[in-house]
Design a protein around this motif. Sequence first.
Motif, PDB file in Angstrom:
ATOM      1  N   ASN A   1      99.308  71.544  14.793  1.00 31.67           N
ATOM      2  CA  ASN A   1      98.136  72.342  15.156  1.00 31.67           C
ATOM      3  C   ASN A   1      98.058  72.501  16.671  1.00 31.67           C
ATOM      4  OD1 ASN A   1      96.131  70.842  12.556  1.00 31.67           O
ATOM      5  ND2 ASN A   1      97.090  72.852  12.548  1.00 31.67           N
ATOM      6  N   HIS A   2      97.569  73.638  17.101  1.00 34.99           N
ATOM      7  CA  HIS A   2      97.427  73.886  18.538  1.00 34.99           C
ATOM      8  C   HIS A   2      96.485  72.879  19.180  1.00 34.99           C
ATOM      9  CE1 HIS A   2      95.374  75.883  22.003  1.00 34.99           C
ATOM     10  NE2 HIS A   2      96.618  76.096  22.346  1.00 34.99           N
ATOM     11  N   HIS A   3      95.397  72.527  18.482  1.00 34.86           N
ATOM     12  CA  HIS A   3      94.425  71.620  19.104  1.00 34.86           C
ATOM     13  C   HIS A   3      95.008  70.227  19.349  1.00 34.86           C
ATOM     14  CE1 HIS A   3      93.589  70.246  14.882  1.00 34.86           C
ATOM     15  NE2 HIS A   3      93.420  69.090  15.498  1.00 34.86           N
TER      16      HIS A   3
ATOM     17  N   LYS B   1     105.446  77.264  21.552  1.00 40.58           N
ATOM     18  CA  LYS B   1     104.748  78.513  21.282  1.00 40.58           C
ATOM     19  C   LYS B   1     103.352  78.165  20.778  1.00 40.58           C
ATOM     20  CE  LYS B   1     109.010  80.810  19.699  1.00 40.58           C
ATOM     21  NZ  LYS B   1     109.644  81.507  18.542  1.00 40.58           N
ATOM     22  N   ASN B   2     102.361  78.955  21.184  1.00 38.10           N
ATOM     23  CA  ASN B   2     100.981  78.649  20.822  1.00 38.10           C
ATOM     24  C   ASN B   2     100.308  79.829  20.136  1.00 38.10           C
ATOM     25  OD1 ASN B   2     100.742  75.972  22.163  1.00 38.10           O
ATOM     26  ND2 ASN B   2     101.121  77.178  24.004  1.00 38.10           N
ATOM     27  N   ASP B   3      99.501  79.520  19.142  1.00 38.73           N
ATOM     28  CA  ASP B   3      98.645  80.505  18.475  1.00 38.73           C
ATOM     29  C   ASP B   3      97.258  79.883  18.341  1.00 38.73           C
ATOM     30  OD1 ASP B   3      97.306  82.301  16.913  1.00 38.73           O
ATOM     31  OD2 ASP B   3      98.682  82.224  15.210  1.00 38.73           O
ATOM     32  N   PRO B   4      96.434  79.978  19.397  1.00 39.93           N
ATOM     33  CA  PRO B   4      95.110  79.336  19.360  1.00 39.93           C
ATOM     34  C   PRO B   4      94.194  79.902  18.276  1.00 39.93           C
ATOM     35  CG  PRO B   4      95.727  79.949  21.603  1.00 39.93           C
ATOM     36  CD  PRO B   4      96.710  80.608  20.689  1.00 39.93           C
TER      37      PRO B   4
ATOM     38  N   HIS C   1      94.867  80.912  15.205  1.00 37.03           N
ATOM     39  CA  HIS C   1      95.137  80.264  13.919  1.00 37.03           C
ATOM     40  C   HIS C   1      95.411  78.771  14.081  1.00 37.03           C
ATOM     41  CE1 HIS C   1      96.349  84.578  13.342  1.00 37.03           C
ATOM     42  NE2 HIS C   1      95.489  84.420  12.355  1.00 37.03           N
ATOM     43  N   ASP C   2      95.231  78.260  15.293  1.00 33.46           N
ATOM     44  CA  ASP C   2      95.388  76.833  15.601  1.00 33.46           C
ATOM     45  C   ASP C   2      96.763  76.306  15.192  1.00 33.46           C
ATOM     46  OD1 ASP C   2      94.682  74.435  16.688  1.00 33.46           O
ATOM     47  OD2 ASP C   2      93.525  73.742  14.967  1.00 33.46           O
ATOM     48  N   LEU C   3      97.799  77.025  15.610  1.00 37.27           N
ATOM     49  CA  LEU C   3      99.168  76.615  15.312  1.00 37.27           C
ATOM     50  C   LEU C   3      99.967  76.476  16.602  1.00 37.27           C
ATOM     51  CD1 LEU C   3      99.953  78.993  12.308  1.00 37.27           C
ATOM     52  CD2 LEU C   3      99.522  76.529  12.175  1.00 37.27           C
ATOM     53  N   ALA C   4     100.931  75.576  16.594  1.00 36.65           N
ATOM     54  CA  ALA C   4     101.849  75.414  17.715  1.00 36.65           C
ATOM     55  C   ALA C   4     103.223  75.069  17.166  1.00 36.65           C
ATOM     56  CB  ALA C   4     101.370  74.321  18.669  1.00 36.65           C
ATOM     57  N   VAL C   5     104.257  75.564  17.840  1.00 31.35           N
ATOM     58  CA  VAL C   5     105.641  75.243  17.494  1.00 31.35           C
ATOM     59  C   VAL C   5     106.287  74.627  18.727  1.00 31.35           C
ATOM     60  CG1 VAL C   5     107.886  76.138  16.794  1.00 31.35           C
ATOM     61  CG2 VAL C   5     105.802  77.087  15.786  1.00 31.35           C
TER      62      VAL C   5
ATOM     63  N   LEU D   1     104.250  83.375  14.175  1.00 31.85           N
ATOM     64  CA  LEU D   1     104.461  82.626  15.414  1.00 31.85           C
ATOM     65  C   LEU D   1     105.942  82.323  15.620  1.00 31.85           C
ATOM     66  CD1 LEU D   1     103.256  81.198  17.869  1.00 31.85           C
ATOM     67  CD2 LEU D   1     102.883  79.176  16.424  1.00 31.85           C
ATOM     68  N   LEU D   2     106.632  81.935  14.559  1.00 29.76           N
ATOM     69  CA  LEU D   2     108.058  81.626  14.664  1.00 29.76           C
ATOM     70  C   LEU D   2     108.876  82.856  15.055  1.00 29.76           C
ATOM     71  CD1 LEU D   2     108.460  79.339  11.522  1.00 29.76           C
ATOM     72  CD2 LEU D   2     108.731  78.622  13.903  1.00 29.76           C
ATOM     73  N   ALA D   3     108.401  84.033  14.680  1.00 30.68           N
ATOM     74  CA  ALA D   3     109.134  85.264  14.980  1.00 30.68           C
ATOM     75  C   ALA D   3     108.988  85.701  16.434  1.00 30.68           C
ATOM     76  CB  ALA D   3     108.661  86.388  14.061  1.00 30.68           C
ATOM     77  N   GLN D   4     108.034  85.109  17.138  1.00 29.58           N
ATOM     78  CA  GLN D   4     107.852  85.469  18.545  1.00 29.58           C
ATOM     79  C   GLN D   4     109.020  84.948  19.380  1.00 29.58           C
ATOM     80  OE1 GLN D   4     104.049  84.161  20.020  1.00 29.58           O
ATOM     81  NE2 GLN D   4     102.889  85.183  18.404  1.00 29.58           N
ATOM     82  N   PRO D   5     109.418  85.709  20.420  1.00 26.10           N
ATOM     83  CA  PRO D   5     110.540  85.263  21.266  1.00 26.10           C
ATOM     84  C   PRO D   5     110.185  84.029  22.083  1.00 26.10           C
ATOM     85  CG  PRO D   5     109.499  87.241  22.165  1.00 26.10           C
ATOM     86  CD  PRO D   5     108.882  87.012  20.814  1.00 26.10           C
TER      87      PRO D   5
END
Length: 247
Positions: free
Chosen positions: A64-66, A99-102, A104-108, A243-247
């Motif tokens: 999770n991003h948080h 990579k961050n997606d605040p 949807h609260d996801l991080a890779v 999110l995974l598809a982002q460069p």
Amino acid sequence: MKLFWITCLGIFSVAATANNLPQLIPQIKPAVVAIALYNPTGSPRLKLIGSGFVVAPGNQIVTNHHVVSKLPDESKNERYVVLSGHGQVPVVHPILSRKNDPIHDLAVLKITATLPALKLADSEYTPEGTALAFTGYPITGVLGLYPATHQSTLSAVTPIAIPQDNSKTLNPKTLRQLQQPFMVYQLDGTAYPGNSGSALYRQEDGVVVAVINMVLVKGSREAVLSDPSGIAYAIPVVHLHQLLAQP
């Protein structure tokens, strides 16, 4: 007679799904990791703060991003790390990038090592009633890296934010969610703060359908409750694929 056989087959199918879990968990655990804050001069040096899991090609960690959103204390040389392994002596992996997606609260997170990875479901929503499980660190590994598994059923596919009866209950986060609503999974299993970032997978085959979230969703749908409920939530993998598809 035909009805009798259909009923028996239905019971057998449910039992077979439940019986898969003991064989499935040993396959899931190697891909389960912990997220920690590392302080080289602290005591303890490692503070576990959440869960995560590995996805293809084996050096990407989902959480999770948080979990990793707070800025580390640079004066103490703090930094986020990924912990793999089992027991009292974990393997520490530095984080190379993320990579961050605040929303949807996801991080890779990207690491150098290649670890066993879990398979992600496609972007279709999982049917309600599906038997699921999640494996992570509900009490953030107080006793070491011993992940715990909890069973759950997908109770509902529901909006992340619900309309508020009183404008006084609105806050900036709720307003954003009302303006950009998306669907989340509501579960009948209980998850704890340390479970944030855990993989939610099908008991049938171990394929990941969502990411457990104990902050973003509970802070919106349960804002009107004085006490936390026994309901857990998860973010569907459709947002993780993006999110995974982002460069």
